[in-house]
Design an enzyme around this catalytic site. Sequence first.
Site, PDB file in Angstrom:
ATOM      1  N   TYR A   1      -2.016  -8.929  15.453  1.00  0.00           N
ATOM      2  CA  TYR A   1      -2.384  -8.025  14.748  1.00  0.00           C
ATOM      3  C   TYR A   1      -3.424  -7.394  14.641  1.00  0.00           C
ATOM      4  CZ  TYR A   1      -2.710  -6.086   9.823  1.00  0.00           C
ATOM      5  OH  TYR A   1      -2.667  -5.236   8.958  1.00  0.00           O
TER       6      TYR A   1
ATOM      7  N   ILE B   1       0.813  -1.134   0.010  1.00  0.00           N
ATOM      8  CA  ILE B   1       0.064   0.038  -0.152  1.00  0.00           C
ATOM      9  C   ILE B   1       0.837   1.099  -0.069  1.00  0.00           C
ATOM     10  CG2 ILE B   1      -1.687   1.298   1.285  1.00  0.00           C
ATOM     11  CD1 ILE B   1      -2.838  -1.447   2.302  1.00  0.00           C
TER      12      ILE B   1
END
Length: 336
Positions: free
Chosen positions: A162, A22
């Site tokens: 996460y 990204i």
Amino acid sequence: MGIKLKHLEDQVVVITGATSGIGLSTARMAADRGARLVVSARNEDTLIQLVEELRQRGTEAVHAVADVGDPAQVHGIAETAFEHFGGFDTWINNAGVSVYGYMLDVPLEDHRKLFETNFWGVVHGSLEAARYLSTRTAGHGGAIINLGSLVSDRAIPIQGMYSASKHAIKGFTDALRMELEALGAPISVTLVKPASIATPYAEHAHNHLEQEPSLPPPLYEPSVVAKAILHCAVHPKRDIRAGGGSKAIAMLGDLAPRLTDRIMKGPMIDRQKSGHAEHRHAFALHEPGIDMRERGSYPHHVSTTSLYTQASMHPVITTAVVAGALFGLAALSRRR
């Protein structure tokens, strides 16, 4: 308080985790739109390569080597922006990494390192940016854009820590936004929540499973997130989801949490495994990645656009189109 942000071609943009996925997609897209860039990651050779590419695209760019888990190194990113451009307008906290494995099997050292990068990296970058951008006069604001995830709202198994880090990012970002608004700081604070994005994410993630990790569908191109990020660099927005799959999972979790639990602990675990035996010994958790790639390899279809995200970026136009369509259907119905 209304916050006015500069056009992208007039901005200096800081991007962490800029050499992959990204971050890389966002850097390239921002360069093509005329922004000047400060790109940061842990590997200097890759950063030098990226800066050369961005300059060939016709923009000014510099790099700053930094591990975002270290606040002194994050301050160095800001100093680079001051030295070369006199400051910055948008700070994008993108750097992140994951660990696959049952939490009982993952060493505490790996859990802590993940949080240092994912959560504390966002904290360090956000506070660094906020201290500088708070000095802006009214009407000349700046933007802090933090990368959350669909798991900011709905945790998933075998990526538990996460998920925890992305939950923490949401809480921090929401609190920071409210505090800056209360202080009258001319800063837009945005949380971007991508769905599954077909980056090298799974290839870079630390893995304690016997199989190579993967990402569950639906999958989207990194450019879908990059467009959303850069939209928020120009248009103040509280939060935005990149990919309709992010909204669908969040809604399911809100409406039917126990059903979602059952789905997550069954099919979702299997969909995060590739079916191929793990053979790698090097991961990006403790060592920087060196490959400069936006895309990873996945067997599933990857969507190049998201109608949901497009609608989120242009709600007035979308509302007008929907209203027009409904009006047309009603008129057609009356004629019949």
